[in-house]
Write a protein that holds these residues in place. Structure first.
Motif, PDB file in Angstrom:
ATOM      1  N   SER A   1      44.002  74.462 -78.727  1.00  0.00           N
ATOM      2  CA  SER A   1      43.466  74.041 -77.216  1.00  0.00           C
ATOM      3  C   SER A   1      41.948  74.382 -76.438  1.00  0.00           C
ATOM      4  O   SER A   1      41.995  73.316 -75.719  1.00  0.00           O
ATOM      5  N   PHE A   2      40.598  74.519 -76.944  1.00  0.00           N
ATOM      6  CA  PHE A   2      39.825  75.099 -76.176  1.00  0.00           C
ATOM      7  C   PHE A   2      39.197  74.470 -77.592  1.00  0.00           C
ATOM      8  O   PHE A   2      38.532  74.481 -78.474  1.00  0.00           O
ATOM      9  N   THR A   3      37.986  74.431 -76.953  1.00  0.00           N
ATOM     10  CA  THR A   3      36.221  73.838 -78.183  1.00  0.00           C
ATOM     11  C   THR A   3      36.458  75.191 -78.734  1.00  0.00           C
ATOM     12  O   THR A   3      35.896  75.825 -78.983  1.00  0.00           O
ATOM     13  N   VAL A   4      36.747  74.753 -80.655  1.00  0.00           N
ATOM     14  CA  VAL A   4      36.391  76.169 -81.694  1.00  0.00           C
ATOM     15  C   VAL A   4      34.317  75.593 -81.767  1.00  0.00           C
ATOM     16  O   VAL A   4      34.509  75.999 -82.809  1.00  0.00           O
ATOM     17  N   LEU A   5      33.624  74.589 -81.270  1.00  0.00           N
ATOM     18  CA  LEU A   5      32.501  74.533 -81.897  1.00  0.00           C
ATOM     19  C   LEU A   5      31.551  73.455 -81.342  1.00  0.00           C
ATOM     20  O   LEU A   5      32.148  72.422 -80.595  1.00  0.00           O
ATOM     21  N   ASN A   6      30.654  74.181 -81.225  1.00  0.00           N
ATOM     22  CA  ASN A   6      29.184  73.025 -80.544  1.00  0.00           C
ATOM     23  C   ASN A   6      28.375  73.119 -80.778  1.00  0.00           C
ATOM     24  O   ASN A   6      27.697  74.079 -81.318  1.00  0.00           O
ATOM     25  N   LEU A   7      28.087  71.967 -80.551  1.00  0.00           N
ATOM     26  CA  LEU A   7      26.586  71.365 -81.460  1.00  0.00           C
ATOM     27  C   LEU A   7      25.853  70.831 -80.507  1.00  0.00           C
ATOM     28  O   LEU A   7      26.361  69.775 -79.758  1.00  0.00           O
ATOM     29  N   VAL A   8      24.622  71.518 -80.478  1.00  0.00           N
ATOM     30  CA  VAL A   8      23.615  71.156 -80.081  1.00  0.00           C
ATOM     31  C   VAL A   8      23.256  70.292 -80.388  1.00  0.00           C
ATOM     32  O   VAL A   8      22.892  69.669 -81.622  1.00  0.00           O
ATOM     33  N   VAL A   9      22.908  68.946 -79.563  1.00  0.00           N
ATOM     34  CA  VAL A   9      21.625  67.730 -79.622  1.00  0.00           C
ATOM     35  C   VAL A   9      20.925  67.665 -78.308  1.00  0.00           C
ATOM     36  O   VAL A   9      21.180  68.266 -77.241  1.00  0.00           O
ATOM     37  N   PRO A  10      19.829  66.889 -79.071  1.00  0.00           N
ATOM     38  CA  PRO A  10      18.518  66.299 -78.128  1.00  0.00           C
ATOM     39  C   PRO A  10      19.158  65.393 -76.867  1.00  0.00           C
ATOM     40  O   PRO A  10      18.528  65.645 -75.597  1.00  0.00           O
ATOM     41  N   ASP A  11      20.236  64.689 -76.936  1.00  0.00           N
ATOM     42  CA  ASP A  11      20.614  63.884 -76.085  1.00  0.00           C
ATOM     43  C   ASP A  11      21.890  63.280 -76.118  1.00  0.00           C
ATOM     44  O   ASP A  11      22.253  63.163 -77.187  1.00  0.00           O
ATOM     45  N   VAL A  12      23.150  63.336 -74.805  1.00  0.00           N
ATOM     46  CA  VAL A  12      23.834  63.231 -74.692  1.00  0.00           C
ATOM     47  C   VAL A  12      24.968  62.146 -75.909  1.00  0.00           C
ATOM     48  O   VAL A  12      25.425  62.122 -76.343  1.00  0.00           O
ATOM     49  N   ALA A  13      23.990  61.447 -75.094  1.00  0.00           N
ATOM     50  CA  ALA A  13      24.433  60.173 -74.872  1.00  0.00           C
ATOM     51  C   ALA A  13      24.314  59.326 -75.949  1.00  0.00           C
ATOM     52  O   ALA A  13      24.775  58.709 -76.655  1.00  0.00           O
ATOM     53  N   VAL A  14      22.335  59.902 -76.979  1.00  0.00           N
ATOM     54  CA  VAL A  14      22.794  58.758 -78.016  1.00  0.00           C
ATOM     55  C   VAL A  14      23.947  59.791 -78.883  1.00  0.00           C
ATOM     56  O   VAL A  14      24.706  59.144 -79.790  1.00  0.00           O
ATOM     57  N   ALA A  15      24.431  60.835 -79.005  1.00  0.00           N
ATOM     58  CA  ALA A  15      25.093  61.602 -79.711  1.00  0.00           C
ATOM     59  C   ALA A  15      26.684  60.937 -79.605  1.00  0.00           C
ATOM     60  O   ALA A  15      27.111  60.467 -80.025  1.00  0.00           O
ATOM     61  N   ILE A  16      26.431  60.640 -78.472  1.00  0.00           N
ATOM     62  CA  ILE A  16      28.636  59.632 -77.968  1.00  0.00           C
ATOM     63  C   ILE A  16      27.942  58.435 -79.007  1.00  0.00           C
ATOM     64  O   ILE A  16      29.230  58.389 -79.736  1.00  0.00           O
ATOM     65  N   ARG A  17      27.023  57.980 -78.289  1.00  0.00           N
ATOM     66  CA  ARG A  17      27.069  56.014 -79.107  1.00  0.00           C
ATOM     67  C   ARG A  17      26.879  56.655 -80.707  1.00  0.00           C
ATOM     68  O   ARG A  17      27.661  56.057 -81.946  1.00  0.00           O
ATOM     69  N   GLU A  18      26.490  57.578 -81.456  1.00  0.00           N
ATOM     70  CA  GLU A  18      26.562  57.191 -82.515  1.00  0.00           C
ATOM     71  C   GLU A  18      27.400  58.371 -83.309  1.00  0.00           C
ATOM     72  O   GLU A  18      27.922  57.346 -84.620  1.00  0.00           O
ATOM     73  N   LEU A  19      28.915  58.821 -82.988  1.00  0.00           N
ATOM     74  CA  LEU A  19      29.835  59.468 -83.161  1.00  0.00           C
ATOM     75  C   LEU A  19      30.646  57.720 -82.657  1.00  0.00           C
ATOM     76  O   LEU A  19      31.558  57.923 -83.735  1.00  0.00           O
ATOM     77  N   GLY A  20      30.420  57.524 -81.996  1.00  0.00           N
ATOM     78  CA  GLY A  20      31.356  56.301 -81.471  1.00  0.00           C
ATOM     79  C   GLY A  20      31.116  55.343 -82.160  1.00  0.00           C
ATOM     80  O   GLY A  20      32.091  54.112 -82.762  1.00  0.00           O
ATOM     81  N   ALA A  21      29.732  54.790 -83.262  1.00  0.00           N
ATOM     82  CA  ALA A  21      29.654  54.237 -84.060  1.00  0.00           C
ATOM     83  C   ALA A  21      30.647  54.238 -85.476  1.00  0.00           C
ATOM     84  O   ALA A  21      30.944  53.246 -86.474  1.00  0.00           O
ATOM     85  N   THR A  22      31.605  55.455 -85.638  1.00  0.00           N
ATOM     86  CA  THR A  22      32.055  56.397 -86.852  1.00  0.00           C
ATOM     87  C   THR A  22      33.673  55.754 -86.040  1.00  0.00           C
ATOM     88  O   THR A  22      34.799  56.446 -87.405  1.00  0.00           O
ATOM     89  N   GLY A  23      33.894  55.538 -84.690  1.00  0.00           N
ATOM     90  CA  GLY A  23      35.347  55.792 -84.393  1.00  0.00           C
ATOM     91  C   GLY A  23      35.750  56.284 -83.916  1.00  0.00           C
ATOM     92  O   GLY A  23      36.250  56.520 -83.232  1.00  0.00           O
ATOM     93  N   LEU A  24      34.478  57.421 -83.204  1.00  0.00           N
ATOM     94  CA  LEU A  24      35.385  58.265 -82.277  1.00  0.00           C
ATOM     95  C   LEU A  24      34.924  58.358 -81.152  1.00  0.00           C
ATOM     96  O   LEU A  24      34.150  57.328 -80.894  1.00  0.00           O
ATOM     97  N   GLU A  25      36.152  58.754 -79.991  1.00  0.00           N
ATOM     98  CA  GLU A  25      36.129  58.387 -78.815  1.00  0.00           C
ATOM     99  C   GLU A  25      36.167  59.693 -77.901  1.00  0.00           C
ATOM    100  O   GLU A  25      36.627  61.047 -78.510  1.00  0.00           O
ATOM    101  N   PRO A  26      34.745  59.854 -76.667  1.00  0.00           N
ATOM    102  CA  PRO A  26      35.110  61.637 -76.294  1.00  0.00           C
ATOM    103  C   PRO A  26      36.199  61.803 -75.861  1.00  0.00           C
ATOM    104  O   PRO A  26      37.178  60.590 -75.752  1.00  0.00           O
ATOM    105  N   GLU A  27      36.311  62.165 -75.778  1.00  0.00           N
ATOM    106  CA  GLU A  27      37.981  63.215 -75.054  1.00  0.00           C
ATOM    107  C   GLU A  27      37.955  62.880 -73.486  1.00  0.00           C
ATOM    108  O   GLU A  27      36.558  63.337 -72.592  1.00  0.00           O
TER     109      GLU A  27
END
Length: 121
Positions: free
Chosen positions: A59-85
């Motif tokens: 029920s908590f965050t188990v892993l934090n991935l450091v990225v240069p730009d969160v907006a870019v990471a959201i788009r990259e993961l979104g391209a695989t079908g993942l949507e942010p919680e």
């Protein structure tokens, strides 16, 4: 004082092969496959992915991935079908990121329902 020679984390998953495919093929991390897999983290650490028959998602965050730009990471993961919680009461923007309250951050779930984040350092 305790003398240590290293450390690693672990998280349970409902299905190890499914977890391996997700972390390798969707997120893009290196994974050592096995009955208990090793998720290799940038910088040299690792997290074991172990099967648990009665797995309950954390029920908590188990892993934090450091990225240069969160907006870019959201788009990259979104391209695989993942949507942010989306969390009620959290000041998340239209992309699903929370900004201006510490590091920029967005949360996602793995196939086992565990929560992980992408965030700036």
């Amino acid at each position: 004082m305790l003398t240590t020679t290293g450390a690693f984390g672990g998280m349970s998953v409902r299905d190890v092969p499914e977890a391996v495919r997700f972390w390798r093929d969707v997120v893009g991390l290196e994974v050592e496959d096995g009955d208990i897999a090793r998720l290799l983290l940038p910088g040299g650490g690792h997290v074991i992915l172990y099967p648990k028959a009665d797995h309950e998602p954390a029920s908590f965050t188990v892993l934090n991935l450091v990225v240069p730009d969160v907006a870019v990471a959201i788009r990259e993961l979104g391209a695989t079908g993942l949507e942010p919680e989306r969390y009620p009461g959290m000041p998340q923007d239209e992309d699903g990121a929370m900004r201006g309250h510490g590091p920029d951050i967005a949360w996602f779930r793995d196939p086992s329902g565990n929560i992980f984040s992408v965030l700036t350092d």
